[in-house]
Design a protein around this motif. Structure first.
Motif, mmCIF file in Angstrom:
data_model
loop_
_atom_site.group_PDB
_atom_site.id
_atom_site.type_symbol
_atom_site.label_atom_id
_atom_site.label_comp_id
_atom_site.label_asym_id
_atom_site.label_seq_id
_atom_site.Cartn_x
_atom_site.Cartn_y
_atom_site.Cartn_z
ATOM 1 N N GLY A 299 0.796 -1.224 0.000
ATOM 2 C CA GLY A 299 0.000 0.000 0.000
ATOM 3 C C GLY A 299 0.826 1.269 0.000
ATOM 4 O O GLY A 299 0.345 2.312 -0.446
ATOM 5 N N HIS A 300 2.046 1.215 0.500
ATOM 6 C CA HIS A 300 2.923 2.389 0.475
ATOM 7 C C HIS A 300 3.739 2.466 -0.816
ATOM 8 O O HIS A 300 4.198 3.545 -1.189
ATOM 9 C CB HIS A 300 3.877 2.373 1.660
ATOM 10 C CG HIS A 300 3.215 2.570 2.982
ATOM 11 N ND1 HIS A 300 2.453 3.682 3.278
ATOM 12 C CD2 HIS A 300 3.193 1.790 4.096
ATOM 13 C CE1 HIS A 300 1.988 3.577 4.515
ATOM 14 N NE2 HIS A 300 2.424 2.445 5.027
ATOM 15 N N ALA A 301 3.941 1.321 -1.474
ATOM 16 C CA ALA A 301 4.831 1.280 -2.638
ATOM 17 C C ALA A 301 4.089 1.378 -3.969
ATOM 18 O O ALA A 301 4.702 1.683 -4.989
ATOM 19 C CB ALA A 301 5.656 -0.004 -2.611
ATOM 20 N N GLN A 302 2.796 1.140 -3.972
ATOM 21 C CA GLN A 302 2.049 1.084 -5.236
ATOM 22 C C GLN A 302 1.935 2.451 -5.890
ATOM 23 O O GLN A 302 2.094 3.488 -5.247
ATOM 24 C CB GLN A 302 0.657 0.509 -4.979
ATOM 25 C CG GLN A 302 -0.226 1.409 -4.123
ATOM 26 C CD GLN A 302 -1.488 0.709 -3.654
ATOM 27 O OE1 GLN A 302 -1.530 -0.513 -3.522
ATOM 28 N NE2 GLN A 302 -2.538 1.478 -3.392
ATOM 29 N N ARG A 303 1.637 2.444 -7.180
ATOM 30 C CA ARG A 303 1.474 3.685 -7.931
ATOM 31 C C ARG A 303 0.055 4.252 -7.806
ATOM 32 O O ARG A 303 -0.169 5.423 -8.085
ATOM 33 C CB ARG A 303 1.796 3.452 -9.411
ATOM 34 C CG ARG A 303 3.283 3.206 -9.702
ATOM 35 C CD ARG A 303 3.508 3.094 -11.203
ATOM 36 N NE ARG A 303 4.931 3.038 -11.555
ATOM 37 C CZ ARG A 303 5.603 1.912 -11.700
ATOM 38 N NH1 ARG A 303 4.999 0.751 -11.518
ATOM 39 N NH2 ARG A 303 6.887 1.938 -12.034
ATOM 40 N N GLU A 304 -0.896 3.418 -7.422
ATOM 41 C CA GLU A 304 -2.284 3.868 -7.308
ATOM 42 C C GLU A 304 -2.536 4.541 -5.957
ATOM 43 O O GLU A 304 -1.715 4.479 -5.043
ATOM 44 C CB GLU A 304 -3.243 2.676 -7.453
ATOM 45 C CG GLU A 304 -3.222 2.012 -8.813
ATOM 46 C CD GLU A 304 -2.071 1.037 -8.985
ATOM 47 O OE1 GLU A 304 -1.871 0.565 -10.105
ATOM 48 O OE2 GLU A 304 -1.368 0.768 -7.982
ATOM 49 N N ARG A 305 -3.697 5.180 -5.849
ATOM 50 C CA ARG A 305 -4.098 5.739 -4.560
ATOM 51 C C ARG A 305 -4.307 4.605 -3.565
ATOM 52 O O ARG A 305 -4.815 3.529 -3.916
ATOM 53 C CB ARG A 305 -5.391 6.554 -4.690
ATOM 54 C CG ARG A 305 -5.142 7.941 -5.282
ATOM 55 C CD ARG A 305 -6.420 8.705 -5.517
ATOM 56 N NE ARG A 305 -7.059 9.163 -4.297
ATOM 57 C CZ ARG A 305 -6.691 10.229 -3.592
ATOM 58 N NH1 ARG A 305 -5.634 10.935 -3.971
ATOM 59 N NH2 ARG A 305 -7.345 10.598 -2.512
ATOM 60 N N SER A 306 -3.907 4.851 -2.336
ATOM 61 C CA SER A 306 -4.084 3.873 -1.275
ATOM 62 C C SER A 306 -5.424 4.099 -0.588
ATOM 63 O O SER A 306 -5.942 5.230 -0.562
ATOM 64 C CB SER A 306 -2.948 3.972 -0.262
ATOM 65 O OG SER A 306 -1.716 3.656 -0.859
ATOM 66 N N THR A 307 -5.960 3.045 -0.027
ATOM 67 C CA THR A 307 -7.242 3.135 0.681
ATOM 68 C C THR A 307 -7.181 2.319 1.963
ATOM 69 O O THR A 307 -6.459 1.321 2.051
ATOM 70 C CB THR A 307 -8.396 2.611 -0.189
ATOM 71 O OG1 THR A 307 -8.165 1.223 -0.496
ATOM 72 C CG2 THR A 307 -8.528 3.394 -1.483
ATOM 73 N N MET A 308 -7.941 2.744 2.953
ATOM 74 C CA MET A 308 -8.104 1.978 4.187
ATOM 75 C C MET A 308 -9.308 2.543 4.933
ATOM 76 O O MET A 308 -9.831 3.606 4.578
ATOM 77 C CB MET A 308 -6.849 2.056 5.074
ATOM 78 C CG MET A 308 -6.579 3.424 5.676
ATOM 79 S SD MET A 308 -5.122 3.482 6.748
ATOM 80 C CE MET A 308 -5.612 2.398 8.081
ATOM 81 N N ARG A 309 -9.724 1.853 5.958
ATOM 82 C CA ARG A 309 -10.775 2.354 6.843
ATOM 83 C C ARG A 309 -10.174 2.582 8.221
ATOM 84 O O ARG A 309 -9.425 1.749 8.735
ATOM 85 C CB ARG A 309 -11.943 1.372 6.936
ATOM 86 C CG ARG A 309 -12.684 1.167 5.624
ATOM 87 C CD ARG A 309 -13.940 0.344 5.812
ATOM 88 N NE ARG A 309 -14.970 1.101 6.526
ATOM 89 C CZ ARG A 309 -15.840 1.927 5.952
ATOM 90 N NH1 ARG A 309 -15.792 2.136 4.633
ATOM 91 N NH2 ARG A 309 -16.745 2.564 6.664
ATOM 92 N N MET A 310 -10.468 3.720 8.801
ATOM 93 C CA MET A 310 -10.006 4.034 10.144
ATOM 94 C C MET A 310 -11.158 4.697 10.887
ATOM 95 O O MET A 310 -11.767 5.642 10.376
ATOM 96 C CB MET A 310 -8.780 4.966 10.094
ATOM 97 C CG MET A 310 -8.199 5.290 11.468
ATOM 98 S SD MET A 310 -6.731 6.374 11.382
ATOM 99 C CE MET A 310 -5.512 5.213 10.808
#
Length: 419
Positions: A299-310
């Motif tokens: 999730g930190h290395a990918q080229r796309e936007r990252s997503t998560m739920r917090m």
């Protein structure tokens, strides 16, 4: 034309990875979908050894506290300290306890023994001094930056004394208040002291490069900009590089604390975005040394936007990899890691209609997949996304296939045997 998925696979070797890439990258990122698994750390270690021995790589950067990483770097380059102390104090998130990280540090120290300084391996942490529940005090980074400048410049050039910094910083527990992550009223980040520290920090950093101080808002940071020739004349480039690390960390932490005190609805999204922005700044500095292997969560290395739920909220932000790729272009490469099973975490055989399930059906225990050829073999229909039964494992999103240069697949992740 590739019609068989197996035709897209290769051995997980440095030479095979390099053949996947149209250009030799300055940063080769190897992601992982879960942390704290020695199977994945040893795969990383094997690939790094091959990159060192066959491709001339000399740096590894991992998703760990950048300031703690200096302890590891001093040990592997110069033998400073003891292995036990380095593993205890040189890693964040408790990762110094993992056998794979210990093995990496031992191998780097042995490799460097007797080598000239310019040929030694280097270690870097590229995360900020941050945990999911809070952020560190900026004291260490700010005082180290001030100390570096004070030892080399006339006192009149500095915007403040170390005593002023100490007064404004106060006690560290003001900054590390656990409740501040979810309650902005408990954060020190918008206090008068914090605001003044941000101004002083910026001016100190500016002394490293540019010609004249810009605004009071640039104070401590500005010194790193304006006095670069003199700073280089008083010591090696490595000292200035560390000062810049302190500068990035100090200003990043102060911005992070400021956003922690912000009650705006997008507060959490801004915080995770700031974290990856700090990561990107550290990675770009690592890239200036020469080719480096980067190891972090996918999730930190990918080229796309990252997503998560917090806290029940969906968050989206640009990852460090996306930010670095925007700067380096084809000099940034990304290998995502996908997994079959992690049975000791409750992750069983993947469904056959998922990407992991398709790869699990292959006979290889591990392989690297040409992402472009795999996309061609799959055609217009993407595999089903895998639903993870374990909160600590994020399955590979098949919609991200086009953004990866390769997929490293590990069929079974096994628990490390008890010592």
């Amino acid at each position: 034309m590739v019609t068989n998925i197996r035709d897209t696979t290769h051995a997980v070797e440095a030479a095979a990875v390099m053949r996947l890439l149209a250009h030799r990258p300055r940063l080769l990122a190897l992601g992982e979908p879960t942390h704290e698994e020695d199977t994945l750390l040893r795969l990383r270690n094997d690939l790094f050894r091959q990159l060192v021995e066959q491709e001339g790589y000399r740096t590894i950067a991992i998703e760990s506290d950048c300031l703690r990483g200096l302890v590891v770097d001093d040990y592997v380059t110069a033998g400073t300290g003891t292995l036990g102390a380095v593993m205890e104090h040189g890693f964040s998130h408790g990762w110094g306890a993992l056998a794979g990280n210990r093995e990496l540090v031992c191998w780097m120290r042995a490799f460097n023994d007797g080598r000239p300084e310019e040929d030694r391996l280097r270690f870097a942490g590229f995360d900020g001094p941050l945990e999911i529940t809070g952020a560190a005090s900026p004291r260490q980074a700010l005082t180290a930056l001030h100390g570096y400048l004070a030892a080399r410049l006339d006192a009149g050039l500095l915007p403040c004394t170390v005593e002023t910094l100490d007064r404004l910083l106060g006690t560290d527990d003001r900054w590390t208040e656990p409740a501040a992550m979810r309650n902005p009223d408990r954060s020190v980040g918008s206090s008068a002291d914090a605001k003044e520290l941000r101004l002083l920090a910026d001016e100190l950093v500016a002394l490293l490069d540019t010609e004249t101080p810009r605004l009071l808002a640039d104070e401590l940071v500005a010194l790193l900009d304006t006095e670069t020739p003199r700073l280089l004349a008083t010591g090696p480039q490595d000292g200035l590089d560390r000062a810049r690390l302190y500068a990035r960390t100090a200003t990043g932490l102060l911005r992070y604390h400021f956003r922690m005190a912000d009650p705006a609805p997008n507060r959490l999204a801004r915080l995770v975005s700031l974290r990856d922005s700090m990561m990107a700044g550290h990675l770009l500095a690592v890239a200036e040394r020469g080719p480096a292997l980067v190891h972090s969560h996918n999730g930190h290395a990918q080229r796309e936007r990252s997503t998560m739920r917090m806290d029940g909220l969906p968050l989206e932000w640009w990852s460090a990899g996306a930010l670095v790729a925007a700067r380096l272009g084809r000099e940034y490469a990304f290998l995502a890691t996908a997994l079959g099973t992690i049975r000791h975490r409750g992750v069983g055989t993947p469904p056959p209609d998922t990407l992991e399930g398709m790869l699990y059906a292959l006979p290889e225990e591990r392989c690297v997949v040409d992402a472009g050829q795999l996309a061609s073999a799959l055609g217009d229909t993407l595999p089903a996304p895998r639903v993870s039964p374990y909160y600590g494992y994020a399955a590979f999103d098949p919609a991200h296939l086009a953004g990866a240069d390769g997929i490293v697949f590990v069929k079974d992740v096994l628990p490390d045997p008890a010592p």
